[in-house]
Design a protein around this motif. Structure first.
Motif, mmCIF file in Angstrom:
data_model
loop_
_atom_site.group_PDB
_atom_site.id
_atom_site.type_symbol
_atom_site.label_atom_id
_atom_site.label_comp_id
_atom_site.label_asym_id
_atom_site.label_seq_id
_atom_site.Cartn_x
_atom_site.Cartn_y
_atom_site.Cartn_z
ATOM 1 N N TYR A 164 6.877 -7.504 -6.651
ATOM 2 C CA TYR A 164 5.544 -8.008 -6.966
ATOM 3 C C TYR A 164 4.636 -6.877 -7.462
ATOM 4 O O TYR A 164 3.458 -7.075 -7.676
ATOM 5 C CB TYR A 164 4.913 -8.676 -5.743
ATOM 6 N N VAL A 168 4.779 -16.037 -8.183
ATOM 7 C CA VAL A 168 5.963 -16.022 -7.317
ATOM 8 C C VAL A 168 7.232 -16.104 -8.168
ATOM 9 O O VAL A 168 8.206 -15.389 -7.919
ATOM 10 C CB VAL A 168 5.896 -17.163 -6.286
ATOM 11 N N LEU A 177 0.359 -10.442 -5.786
ATOM 12 C CA LEU A 177 -0.187 -11.333 -4.763
ATOM 13 C C LEU A 177 -1.541 -10.831 -4.275
ATOM 14 O O LEU A 177 -2.432 -11.620 -3.981
ATOM 15 C CB LEU A 177 0.805 -11.454 -3.609
ATOM 16 N N TRP A 231 0.373 -4.698 4.337
ATOM 17 C CA TRP A 231 -0.226 -5.872 4.976
ATOM 18 C C TRP A 231 0.905 -6.793 5.433
ATOM 19 O O TRP A 231 1.186 -6.889 6.612
ATOM 20 C CB TRP A 231 -1.209 -6.569 4.030
ATOM 21 N N ALA A 232 1.512 -7.463 4.489
ATOM 22 C CA ALA A 232 2.622 -8.352 4.854
ATOM 23 C C ALA A 232 3.750 -8.151 3.858
ATOM 24 O O ALA A 232 4.051 -9.025 3.057
ATOM 25 C CB ALA A 232 2.157 -9.795 4.873
ATOM 26 N N PRO A 233 4.365 -6.975 3.883
ATOM 27 C CA PRO A 233 5.398 -6.677 2.882
ATOM 28 C C PRO A 233 6.563 -7.669 2.906
ATOM 29 O O PRO A 233 7.200 -7.880 1.875
ATOM 30 C CB PRO A 233 5.863 -5.265 3.248
ATOM 31 N N SER A 234 6.798 -8.313 4.040
ATOM 32 C CA SER A 234 7.915 -9.267 4.093
ATOM 33 C C SER A 234 7.741 -10.411 3.122
ATOM 34 O O SER A 234 8.704 -10.969 2.611
ATOM 35 C CB SER A 234 8.052 -9.855 5.496
ATOM 36 N N VAL A 235 6.481 -10.822 2.894
ATOM 37 C CA VAL A 235 6.255 -11.872 1.917
ATOM 38 C C VAL A 235 5.728 -11.281 0.615
ATOM 39 O O VAL A 235 5.232 -12.003 -0.241
ATOM 40 C CB VAL A 235 5.292 -12.958 2.450
ATOM 41 N N GLY A 236 5.825 -9.972 0.492
ATOM 42 C CA GLY A 236 5.498 -9.350 -0.788
ATOM 43 C C GLY A 236 4.049 -8.955 -0.960
ATOM 44 O O GLY A 236 3.679 -8.425 -2.001
ATOM 45 N N VAL A 237 3.220 -9.205 0.054
ATOM 46 C CA VAL A 237 1.806 -8.859 -0.090
ATOM 47 C C VAL A 237 1.569 -7.451 0.436
ATOM 48 O O VAL A 237 1.820 -7.180 1.604
ATOM 49 C CB VAL A 237 0.905 -9.828 0.689
ATOM 50 N N GLN A 287 9.877 -13.177 -8.192
ATOM 51 C CA GLN A 287 11.267 -13.392 -7.785
ATOM 52 C C GLN A 287 12.232 -13.049 -8.912
ATOM 53 O O GLN A 287 13.319 -12.539 -8.664
ATOM 54 C CB GLN A 287 11.457 -14.839 -7.317
#
Lengths: 787, 525
Positions: free
Chosen positions: A187, A178, A129, A61-67, A182
């Protein structure tokens, strides 16, 4: 496959309003197909999963923000599927009989199914997430479902209370996730638990996440939303607020416990909160008169029990917790469905009004008796097996200092549980005097349809069957516990463990429970005498009032509505803030030429004099003249500098302004209105003086700081060669920076349009007949919007 | 030279001129406005694609090389802003055509609307500080006119506040430009980026703060936001929606551009900006909680959300700026949608006061959904667009170790949710109010105005698209943020490699700095 199933949930939920138009309340049965399909699919995959090979599915989905939509179906997830989708299927069947025909069942069914999907996603998620996403989705759907009867103010308030408390925890949890993610560098839940991060931030993250779990699972002191939520239709209470959603917190604790139980503070916190909640819930349940509230407080109590067990983080307690999780889901959903039937048939849930229902509805009473007995922990039912295992695990210790507290607390809590279980059964079904007395109802209620009782009956059968034959659950419960904690050793579940200390504790529980039930009247009166301690509900109401008060006050401070104040704030900040950077640090202007001729100085002095004089002018007309003289002074400065075109422009503008002012002045009073406070005029003068002096000094500093040549030199040099004109200003205006001039012309034109529009609009329209009517009878649209 | 670069601006102004000539022919004006805004969207998309492929696109207006003439620069950040803004301008235009009365539409609405479009586009395009001022003026003058469109006394009263405050800010804008020019001898932003590095740090900081306040008034940051909640709610619905979604974000754009390119210490969080961000978020949302009118609640939320954007900037990190950019994109879309929904409600019920509304979710279910999606999105509730944006900011903040401000931002999320449920509970739940509405046709279900609802639906769909395509969008935002953190590539694109020396060469004789022409350069027109 499980990804597709989540999609089916979503699609069917979206289609539910349309389906409802054709199917009426049959839409629930259609929606029930989604959880049913999930159960079937999970059963098909069960052998592999039980053997320790989890099903893993993933969708970016949005791996850049970890989702990432990572699903991982292990043994514990399988157990949760049994609760979420298994009980879910029955609830949908039940809801199809619970509701009468009404027009808004479509959206309701859709939201209920959306919840089911979100909950499924929550227990399958292998990404922190994603888990949070599903977590919040369950909060939102719960909000909508509690507020189903939203004409009632109480329903709206209850929905809001549930949403705010769970979301507050949820947001804390997000922060925690988060931090954890981190610290761990991932995640992914399975990876994170396999190699748990340590350090201050990770620990903070864990405890923030626990805050989310506690609010969601209605742990003290955050439990007040759960009793309020009982205003929801009973299928919702049975599904969300007993069997599944409130288990989300337990689920999270269970997942985290094996990895983090040894973090300092974890065990005292979990055991303390769990035991306190269990006792508080049980105690409060003994005082309720609404059957649903008895169950609600019972749920709080049982959630405390589960938190204690699954939070302990020892292998044995984890195993017992898994078993109890199943048992609780089964008996509590049954009991809620029973209350729904009672409510539906008798139109009351007040145990002081119900009488003789047991004789009138024996089948329902039997179902309720089985479930209540399981809740009370009586053999040979599933609840007994679970409680026995719990006692056993705590007796074996491994918890350190908090072990004895946990054991004593849980035994005491179980005594209360026995007492309110009995009180529930007695309250719903016992005969309490002649029906003519005190408006008792019960003997004449219509019998429910068999299909209405069936879902509850099926769960009761499950409770009995696995109570008698716990070995049937061996594989599932062991796999679930092992998925949580690899240290778990396979254990044979059994009804009869021989004469063990645990059995003794069970006997003690029953004996004390019987006594507590016998003394129920006295306990109830005692509670009423003591009065409610200022508790969770009051804290919630208080913080809401406080929040509103703070909001009002802060808005009154920052939003005064006074234009002079606003202008003052802006002006002071505009020069004050830069001044903080400059004062004492900037090299003061290198003493370049302050003035090139004495005339300049004279003109400047005149300008300053006019500006000061402006403050003392009382008549508007003289004010305009003084203002004009300032402008003319500036024009004079331009002349002295050798810029005649500029001076000419400035003169024209000033003259025009004065003329316009004078024209407008005809419509205004002769004198300025004198400010009410003498001080305010002084303050304005001070602000104006401060701004003027600061800008002037700023200009001195800035002017002295030039590094390198200015573009102006190049413009002078290139004006003729490249621009074809000797007047640099003209070349700049029409060529080099022509786009600026173009923009400013546009500004003037737009201003003209605006003024003409205002003039036109304030005149009466030529004919009112042209005004079209709005589609809805709310008057002419123009006026509808203005006011 | 790139002919595409000035197109969004030129299209808008040209369209405005043609629409003005067609005064009185309403249908023709509509067609022109729709065609021009569509073309603006198309050219903006083309610019985005081109800038993402080629990096900075630069046009020297009139062929005057930088830094003498005016430079237009498109990088990924400005292209993103162009695309989102023009798309939203187009949708709101459709909505306005469905909503405005004949009377108001006849009143030069379309030309002024296109002027506003041009002003907004120029603000994003320009690489020249004084030209930015001009762009702001074009945009603001059009906004004054639109704000008072129809001229009710309430509109004129609040329009007055808006106008006076903005004029004051504009005046100081010119002053700040003048001071900057006095200190550096240039207004070309690329040149400024180089020159400001050479002036005294205290002076540079002071100039930066002055611009921060000037742009802060436009962007409605704490404590300069007070004009906004008073001014916005009185305008006609489409105008409010446009202003709410767009105008403050132009201010935010200017803050981000000026702080990253000219003044900020890249890579080092600014405590002042962090404090402003936190205060803006908190005070804004508290203001929203204190209101009882949909449009006023939503207006205060604008303020609150500006705080999130400033938070992303304040970190001066790649993740922070990327989060801020994503947040702006999401915010423009979502905020506009909410105001459009509010406009439909107001149109149907004749009021925006919560106490006089109720039962809309049963009467107009589709409106309920159209409100709920953006409302949850605004509060950062997953899985909508606001969640991804807020998550990016939370991660960026925690990465930089800014626990306090992130804690505040999470608290503000909760308070936002609270005030959104206030609207939901007041408008969409409860007994149907006003009673007259529920007696409408078809068993209590009402048909909302189709064009308005359609436009609102398109905007809501856009918000879902942002959520679904969060990954590519985040990637784009990250590349845009990387551009912002790389001053050298900007200056090199505008001035050429080592172009800082241009001023010295080809030189005529050295003229003393205080020469007449130099002194008047900043203040004409």
């Amino acid at each position: 496959m499980f990804l597709a199933l989540l999609g089916v949930h979503a699609a069917l939920a979206g289609a539910a309003p349309l389906l409802a138009r054709r199917l009426g309340r049959g839409v629930f049965l259609a929606c029930g197909l989604a959880p049913l399909a999930t159960v079937v699919a999970a059963t098909a995959r069960a052998p592999a999963i039980l053997a320790g090979r989890p099903v893993v599915e993933s969708l970016a989905w949005a791996p850049s923000v970890g989702v990432a939509i990572d699903l991982r179906v292990d043994g514990f997830a399988l157990l949760m599927i049994a609760l979420v989708s298994g009980i879910g299927t029955l609830i949908f069947g039940y809801a199809a009989r619970y509701f009468g025909p009404r027009s808004d069942l479509g959206p309701f069914a859709g939201i209920l199914l959306a919840f089911s999907g979100a909950m499924l996603g929550l227990v399958l998620a292998d990404n922190l997430l994603l888990l949070y996403v599903c977590w919040e989705l369950t909060s939102i759907t719960s909000y909508m479902l509690i507020g189903f009867e939203n004409e009632k103010g109480s329903a709206r308030a209850a929905a809001l209370q549930a949403l705010l408390i769970t979301s507050a925890g949820g947001l804390a949890m997000l922060g925690g996730f988060v931090l954890l993610g981190q610290a761990a560098g991932t995640y992914q839940i399975s990876a994170l638990l396999a190699d748990p991060p340590s350090g201050a931030l990770a620990t903070a993250g864990v405890f923030l996440a626990l805050l989310g779990a506690f609010t969601k699972s209605a742990q003290a002191p955050f439990h007040s939303w759960l009793p309020s939520a009982m205003i929801a239709p009973t299928p919702v209470s049975a599904y969300l607020h007993s069997a599944t959603m409130v288990k989300a917190g337990v689920y999270l604790v269970a997942r985290l416990a094996p990895a983090f139980a040894l973090v300092a503070g974890w065990r005292p916190l979990l055991v303390g909160v769990g035991v306190a909640t269990m006792l508080l819930g049980g105690y409060r349940a003994l005082r309720q008169h609404d059957l649903k509230l008895v169950l609600a407080y019972g749920t709080i109590s049982q959630l405390g029990f589960l938190i204690t067990l699954l939070g302990a983080g020892t292998a044995e307690a984890t195993l017992a917790g898994c078993l109890l999780l199943l048992a609780h889901g089964a008996f509590k959903a049954t009991l809620f469905m029973v209350v729904g039937v009672v409510d539906h048939q008798a139109h009351t849930r007040d145990l002081r009004q119900l009488s003789g229902l047991g004789r009138r509805l024996p089948a329902l009473a039997a179902v309720a008796a089985v479930a209540a007995a399981s809740m009370a922990g009586l053999p040979p039912l599933l609840g007994f097996v679970g409680k026995e295992a719990a006692y056993e695990s705590l007796l074996h210790g491994g918890l350190g200092v908090v072990g004895p507290i946990a054991l004593v607390g849980i035994v005491a809590g179980s005594v209360l549980t026995f007492a309110y279980s009995a009180r529930f059964l007695w309250g719903a079904f016992a005969t309490k005097g002649a029906p003519a007395d005190r408006g008792l109802v019960g003997c004449e209620v219509p019998r429910p349809a068999a299909t209405f009782v069936m879902p509850a009956g099926l769960l009761a059968v499950v409770t009995v069957v696995f109570g008698l034959w716990p070995a049937g659950l061996d594989a599932l419960v062991n796999a679930a516990a092992m998925a949580l904690d690899p240290r778990v050793e396979v254990e044979r579940l059994a009804l009869w463990h021989g004469f063990s200390p645990a059995l003794g504790l069970s006997a003690l529980t029953v004996a004390l429970g019987v006594a507590a039930f016998a003394l129920r009247g006295r306990l109830e009166r005692m509670q009423e005498r003591l009065g409610g301690l200022p508790g969770s509900a009051e804290a919630y109401a208080g913080s809401l009032t406080g929040l509103n008060r703070i909001a009002d006050r802060s808005t009154a401070i920052f939003q005064t509505g006074s234009l002079p104040t606003y202008l003052g704030v802006i002006a002071v900040l505009l020069v004050g803030l830069p001044a903080t950077a400059l004062i004492g640090r900037a090299p003061l202007a290198s003493p370049t030429v302050l003035a090139e001729s004495p005339v300049q100085l004279a003109v400047a002095a005149a300008i300053v004099g006019s500006a000061v004089a402006l403050m003392f002018v009382r008549h508007r007309f003289s004010g305009v003249l003084v203002l004009g003289s300032i402008g003319y002074g500036v024009a004079l400065l331009f002349v002295i500098q050798g810029a005649p075109d500029l001076a000419l422009t400035q003169l024209l503008v000033e003259t025009l302004s004065v003329v316009v002012f004078v024209l407008v002045l005809r419509h205004l009073p002769d004198r300025f209105s004198t400010p009410r406070l003498p001080g305010s005029q002084l303050a304005r003068a001070a602000v104006a003086g401060f701004v003027g002096v600061s800008v002037a000094s700023f200009a001195l500093v800035a002017g002295g700081a030039v590094h390198g040549p200015s573009v102006a030199e190049q413009l002078l040099a290139r004006s003729y060669t490249d621009g074809g004109g000797r007047n640099v200003v003209n070349v700049v205006l029409v060529d080099i920076r022509g786009i600026d001039t173009f923009g400013e012309i546009t500004v003037l034109l737009t201003a003209a349009l605006g003024i003409s529009m205002l003039v036109l609009a304030t005149r009466p329209p030529p004919s009112a007949a042209e005004e079209p009517r709005a589609e809805v009878g709310a008057g002419a649209p123009g006026h509808g919007v203005d006011r | 030279m790139n002919v595409l670069v000035p197109l969004p601006f030129v299209l808008g102004l040209g369209g405005a001129a043609v629409a003005l000539l067609c005064h009185g022919r309403r249908k023709l004006q509509r067609a022109i406005a729709l065609a021009v805004t569509s073309a603006t969207v198309a050219s903006s998309v083309a610019l985005l694609v081109a800038s993402d492929r080629q990096g900075h696109l630069v046009t020297q207006v009139g062929g005057w090389p930088a830094p003498f003439g005016i430079t237009l620069v498109v990088d990924r950040f400005s292209a993103i802003m162009l695309v989102v803004s023009t798309a939203m301008i187009l949708v709101v235009l459709v909505y306005a055509i469905g909503q405005l009365s004949v009377e108001r539409e006849r009143l030069y609405f379309h030309p002024v609307y296109l002027v506003l479009t041009a002003g907004v586009c120029l603000s994003f395009l320009t690489g020249d500080l004084f030209n930015l001022f001009v762009a702001f003026e074009v945009m603001l003058m059009a906004s004054y006119v639109l704000l008072t469109l129809g001229g009710s006394s309430g509109q004129i009263r609040s329009g007055m506040t808006y106008l006076v405050i903005n004029l004051l800010a504009s005046t100081f804008f010119v002053v700040a430009v003048g001071l900057t020019y006095a200190a550096t001898g240039t207004v070309n932003m690329a040149q400024l980026a180089l020159r400001l590095g050479e002036v005294d740090p205290a002076l540079r900081a002071a100039l930066g703060l002055m611009f921060l306040v000037v742009f802060g008034v436009k962007a409605a940051i704490f404590p300069l936001f007070f004009w906004l909640p008073d001014a916005y709610p009185t305008a006609p619905a489409p105008v409010t929606a446009l202003f709410a979604g767009l105008l403050t974000k132009v201010g935010v754009y200017a803050i981000i551009r000026s702080q990253t390119l000219l003044f900020g210490d890249l890579g080092r969080p600014s405590v002042l900006l962090l404090a402003i961000a936190g205060a803006t978020m908190l005070v804004g949302v508290l203001g929203a909680i204190a209101q009882n009118d949909i449009k006023r609640i939503l207006s205060f939320h604008i303020v609150s959300q500006i705080g999130y954007m400033i938070l992303g900037l304040a970190l001066f990190s790649l993740a922070g700026l990327a989060g801020a950019i994503l947040y702006i994109v999401h915010h423009i879309v979502v905020k506009t949608t909410l105001f459009l929904v509010a406009g439909v409600v107001e149109r149907m019920a004749g009021t925006a006061s919560l106490t006089r509304l109720g039962g809309f979710s049963r009467m107009v279910p589709v409106l309920g959904i159209l409100f709920l999606l953006p409302a949850f999105s605004l509060a950062g509730i997953p899985p909508f667009s606001g969640f991804v944006a807020k998550l990016a900011l939370v991660q960026a903040g925690l990465e930089s170790g800014r626990l306090l401000v992130i804690g505040v931002s999470l608290l503000v999320s909760l308070l936002t949710l609270f005030s959104m449920t206030k609207i939901w509970g007041g408008v969409f739940w409860g007994a149907p109010e006003p009673a007259a509405l529920s007696e409408g046709p078809a068993g209590g279900r009402l048909r909302p105005p189709s064009l308005m609802t359609g436009a609102t639906g398109a905007m809501a769909a856009l918000s879902l698209v942002i959520a679904v395509f969060a990954e590519p969008l985040y990637g784009l935002s990250e590349r845009a943020a990387a551009d912002l953190l790389d001053r050298d590539s900007y200056t090199a694109a505008v001035l050429g490699e080592g172009g800082g020396d241009l001023l010295g060469e080809g030189g005529g004789e050295v003229v003393e700095p205080a020469s007449p022409a130099a002194a008047v350069r900043g203040g004409d027109s």
